[in-house]
Write an enzyme that holds these catalytic residues in place. Structure first.
Site, PDB file in Angstrom:
ATOM      1  N   HIS A 108       0.808  -1.227   0.000  1.00 28.30           N
ATOM      2  CA  HIS A 108       0.000   0.000   0.000  1.00 28.30           C
ATOM      3  C   HIS A 108       0.840   1.275   0.000  1.00 28.30           C
ATOM      4  O   HIS A 108       0.566   2.223   0.743  1.00 28.30           O
ATOM      5  CB  HIS A 108      -0.966   0.000   1.187  1.00 28.30           C
ATOM      6  N   HIS A 182      -9.429   2.161   1.163  1.00 29.74           N
ATOM      7  CA  HIS A 182      -9.400   0.977   2.025  1.00 29.74           C
ATOM      8  C   HIS A 182     -10.499   1.007   3.091  1.00 29.74           C
ATOM      9  O   HIS A 182     -10.245   0.670   4.262  1.00 29.74           O
ATOM     10  CB  HIS A 182      -8.013   0.855   2.646  1.00 29.74           C
ATOM     11  N   GLU A 320     -11.496  -3.503  -2.660  1.00 32.90           N
ATOM     12  CA  GLU A 320     -10.620  -2.450  -3.176  1.00 32.90           C
ATOM     13  C   GLU A 320     -10.506  -2.588  -4.693  1.00 32.90           C
ATOM     14  O   GLU A 320      -9.929  -3.559  -5.187  1.00 32.90           O
ATOM     15  CB  GLU A 320      -9.241  -2.572  -2.526  1.00 32.90           C
TER      16      GLU A 320
HETATM   17  C1  GLA Z   1      -4.982  -5.356   2.040  1.00 34.42           C
HETATM   18  C2  GLA Z   1      -4.107  -6.542   1.953  1.00 34.42           C
HETATM   19  C3  GLA Z   1      -4.182  -7.346   3.206  1.00 34.42           C
HETATM   20  C4  GLA Z   1      -3.906  -6.501   4.430  1.00 34.42           C
HETATM   21  C5  GLA Z   1      -4.810  -5.312   4.438  1.00 34.42           C
HETATM   22  C6  GLA Z   1      -4.459  -4.358   5.552  1.00 34.42           C
HETATM   23  O1  GLA Z   1      -6.291  -5.665   1.852  1.00 34.42           O
HETATM   24  O2  GLA Z   1      -4.358  -7.338   0.838  1.00 34.42           O
HETATM   25  O3  GLA Z   1      -3.286  -8.432   3.155  1.00 34.42           O
HETATM   26  O4  GLA Z   1      -2.562  -6.083   4.422  1.00 34.42           O
HETATM   27  O5  GLA Z   1      -4.724  -4.623   3.229  1.00 34.42           O
HETATM   28  O6  GLA Z   1      -4.324  -4.980   6.784  1.00 34.42           O
END
Ligand code: GLA
Length: 354
Positions: A108, A182, A320
């Site tokens: 991210h 998110h 997402e």
């Molecule tokens: C995304 C990732 C997950 C996790 C979340 C945050 O969705 O794919 O593996 O890292 O973010 O916790």
């Protein structure tokens, strides 16, 4: 709705004294609260079938809580949604090293991704829409990414109560971009327990299996006959304990679905989420080729949210919209490269019903 809309108020301060504001807006029966820190959606309220409002997004009451430890609750994600293998990629023959923050991988956007930065926000009303424009310039080299990235994210509440996100970015050097949001959804209301009864439909016949570090292997696997088949709506909990190696590895669903529609010029329907108890329903449309469905696997009962309840595993899920994770290292995946003179554009529309 009465009074001013949107309304801006002081929410708190960062350790260095930077003021963080909260904007509240309302339109078409949807109420949204957004922070200038991380562009975070702190709260999104919609009615159930009896007209009773609930906040359906996980979040915190204070800036300090977000800074201390947030698994990206409600945040804008950039420059690159999800993982880049070992934080490395090569573009036009040049190798780049990104900030690594998830084991050996970059997740991210890295350690100080867009979710942990302050955004300039201006409010607008246009015809019957109400919205916010969030601006930020990310310097060349920030978190290891090349190019000065000028980003504008527009959050709009439409007359019909849709929450629409329009992402735009330009660069002065070839780079990679994959922006998303998110939000953690619980359509029963944040802090009300598990989302395993929520029914989910994803318009995808394939998904991208992952290695032990949750990096796509490169394969586009069929969902047919697997727990990953959400082509017909089914409760999230139905197959989550099916003993599938991919689910064990990720502690639940945490995968990218390859949307059947592919990349589209305009947003098209990709997923529907429904809570049968409250009747609240979320529909998502996007122009992107992928959708990460994450079933809140890493929520471990150590964080307490806005309603005073502790969040446990499976108490929320994320949907997402995105280019596929690690696409800079997979030439066979749709390209996430942005070049000078081009404009990155991505749109996600969240529609609600009950
Ligand atoms: C995304 C990732 C997950 C996790 C979340 C945050 O969705 O794919 O593996 O890292 O973010 O916790």
């Amino acid at each position: 709705m009465g009074g001013r809309n949107p309304v801006k108020e002081l929410f708190g301060e960062l350790a260095d004294g930077t003021e963080i504001h909260r904007w509240s807006l309302e339109n078409g029966g949807t109420r949204l609260k957004v922070l200038s820190y991380g562009g975070i959606v702190q709260s999104l309220e919609i009615p159930d079938r009896e007209g009773r409002y609930a906040n359906v997004c996980l979040g915190f009451d204070t800036v300090e809580d977000y800074v201390a430890s947030s698994p990206y609750f409600g945040a804008l994600i950039g420059r690159f949604g999800n993982r880049v293998d070992k934080g490395r990629f090569t573009l036009d023959g040049t190798s780049y090293e990104l900030s690594v923050n998830d084991g050996e991988n970059s997740l991210h956007g890295g350690r100080e991704g867009f979710d942990r930065t302050v955004w300039d926000i201006e409010a607008f009303t246009r015809d019957s829409d109400v919205g916010l424009r969030l601006h930020r310039t990310s310097a060349d080299g920030e978190m290891g990414y090349p190019g000065t990235l000028r980003t504008t994210v527009t959050y709009t509440l439409t007359e019909g109560g849709d929450w629409r996100i329009d992402y735009e970015a330009t660069t002065d050097k070839a780079t990679v971009v994959n922006l998303t949001n998110h939000v953690y959804w619980n359509l029963g209301g944040e802090g009300t327990g598990t989302i395993e009864d929520h029914e989910l439909r994803i318009a995808a016949s394939r998904y991208t299996p992952t290695d032990p570090g949750l990096i796509p292997t490169g394969e586009l696997a069929s969902v047919d006959g697997t727990p990953f088949d959400f082509r017909e709506a089914k409760p999230i909990g139905r197959d989550i304990r099916a003993g599938h190696a991919q689910l064990i590895r990720a502690k639940g669903f945490d995968h990218n679905w390859v949307l059947d529609k592919g990349i589209t010029a305009e947003p098209e329907h990709v997923a529907t989420l429904r809570d049968p108890h409250s009747g609240r329903t979320l529909k998502i449309a996007s122009n992107e080729p992928g959708l990460q469905f994450y079933s809140g696997n890493f929520l471990d009962g150590t964080l307490t949210g806005t309603g005073g309840h502790t969040y446990r595993q499976g108490d929320a899920l994320c949907l997402e919209t995105q280019h596929f994770p690690d696409s800079p290292n997979h030439p066979s995946f749709p390209s996430a490269t942005l070049r000078p003179g081009q404009t990155y554009r991505s749109t996600t529309i969240h529609s609600f019903a009950s």
